[in-house]
Design a protein around this motif. Structure first.
Motif, PDB file in Angstrom:
ATOM      1  N   ALA A  38      14.924 -38.279   9.659  1.00 51.36           N
ATOM      2  CA  ALA A  38      15.956 -38.362   8.622  1.00 51.36           C
ATOM      3  C   ALA A  38      16.999 -37.266   8.825  1.00 51.36           C
ATOM      4  N   ALA A  39      16.549 -36.069   9.164  1.00 45.57           N
ATOM      5  CA  ALA A  39      17.486 -34.963   9.402  1.00 45.57           C
ATOM      6  C   ALA A  39      18.369 -35.266  10.616  1.00 45.57           C
ATOM      7  N   TYR A  40      17.767 -35.807  11.664  1.00 53.85           N
ATOM      8  CA  TYR A  40      18.541 -36.151  12.867  1.00 53.85           C
ATOM      9  C   TYR A  40      19.571 -37.237  12.547  1.00 53.85           C
ATOM     10  N   GLU A  41      19.164 -38.249  11.822  1.00 50.58           N
ATOM     11  CA  GLU A  41      20.086 -39.326  11.454  1.00 50.58           C
ATOM     12  C   GLU A  41      21.243 -38.780  10.617  1.00 50.58           C
ATOM     13  N   ARG A  42      20.942 -37.887   9.700  1.00 56.18           N
ATOM     14  CA  ARG A  42      21.989 -37.295   8.858  1.00 56.18           C
ATOM     15  C   ARG A  42      22.941 -36.457   9.709  1.00 56.18           C
ATOM     16  N   ALA A  43      22.374 -35.665  10.615  1.00 57.23           N
ATOM     17  CA  ALA A  43      23.213 -34.818  11.464  1.00 57.23           C
ATOM     18  C   ALA A  43      24.117 -35.658  12.357  1.00 57.23           C
ATOM     19  N   THR A  44      23.605 -36.731  12.922  1.00 60.06           N
ATOM     20  CA  THR A  44      24.442 -37.564  13.787  1.00 60.06           C
ATOM     21  C   THR A  44      25.484 -38.318  12.963  1.00 60.06           C
ATOM     22  N   ALA A  45      25.167 -38.666  11.736  1.00 56.99           N
ATOM     23  CA  ALA A  45      26.158 -39.313  10.866  1.00 56.99           C
ATOM     24  C   ALA A  45      27.287 -38.338  10.539  1.00 56.99           C
ATOM     25  N   VAL A  46      26.942 -37.090  10.270  1.00 62.04           N
ATOM     26  CA  VAL A  46      27.958 -36.068   9.995  1.00 62.04           C
ATOM     27  C   VAL A  46      28.811 -35.862  11.238  1.00 62.04           C
ATOM     28  N   GLU A  47      28.171 -35.783  12.400  1.00 61.62           N
ATOM     29  CA  GLU A  47      28.911 -35.609  13.657  1.00 61.62           C
ATOM     30  C   GLU A  47      29.866 -36.778  13.889  1.00 61.62           C
ATOM     31  N   SER A  48      29.383 -37.997  13.683  1.00 59.74           N
ATOM     32  CA  SER A  48      30.224 -39.181  13.879  1.00 59.74           C
ATOM     33  C   SER A  48      31.425 -39.164  12.941  1.00 59.74           C
ATOM     34  N   ALA A  49      31.197 -38.798  11.686  1.00 61.14           N
ATOM     35  CA  ALA A  49      32.303 -38.737  10.723  1.00 61.14           C
ATOM     36  C   ALA A  49      33.308 -37.669  11.137  1.00 61.14           C
ATOM     37  N   PHE A  50      32.813 -36.513  11.583  1.00 67.25           N
ATOM     38  CA  PHE A  50      33.706 -35.453  12.034  1.00 67.25           C
ATOM     39  C   PHE A  50      34.556 -35.935  13.201  1.00 67.25           C
ATOM     40  N   LEU A  51      33.923 -36.551  14.200  1.00 70.70           N
ATOM     41  CA  LEU A  51      34.655 -37.015  15.371  1.00 70.70           C
ATOM     42  C   LEU A  51      35.678 -38.086  15.013  1.00 70.70           C
ATOM     43  N   GLU A  52      35.317 -38.980  14.107  1.00 79.78           N
ATOM     44  CA  GLU A  52      36.247 -40.026  13.664  1.00 79.78           C
ATOM     45  C   GLU A  52      37.484 -39.402  13.014  1.00 79.78           C
TER      46      GLU A  52
END
Length: 98
Positions: A38-52
């Motif tokens: 869950a932590a990994y999924e949240r971190a990658t979602a935050v990263e994806s939003a930042f990159l977008e």
């Protein structure tokens, strides 16, 4: 070599622990694996939003540099200064790439 220690799972709220334990059991994984996933999924979602948002910001900046003089800038002098800054940045980028 010693075995790595297990992650310490302490929850001040017993209801929270029970909910996570139930979700982990339903997923067929340990609580540790469930929490880490869950932590990994949240971190990658935050990263994806930042990159977008970064890409959108970069595109807006590129559009501003490509705009015709006078359409977005308050003065011709400011536009000339921005164009010179762009040339300087591009030149510095080529210098560092070599």
């Amino acid at each position: 070599m010693s075995e790595p220690k297990a992650m310490s799972l302490r929850f001040p709220d017993p209801g929270q622990r029970a909910a996570i334990a139930a979700a982990a059991k339903a997923a067929g994984v340990s609580m540790q694996e469930y929490i880490l996933s869950a932590a990994y999924e949240r971190a990658t979602a935050v990263e994806s939003a930042f990159l977008e948002h970064f890409r959108a910001s970069a595109a807006r900046s590129g559009d501003a540099f490509a705009a015709e003089p006078g359409t977005t800038d308050p003065s011709t002098e400011q536009r000339a200064a921005e164009q010179q800054a762009r040339r300087d940045l591009e030149r510095d980028g080529r210098d560092h790439a070599a």
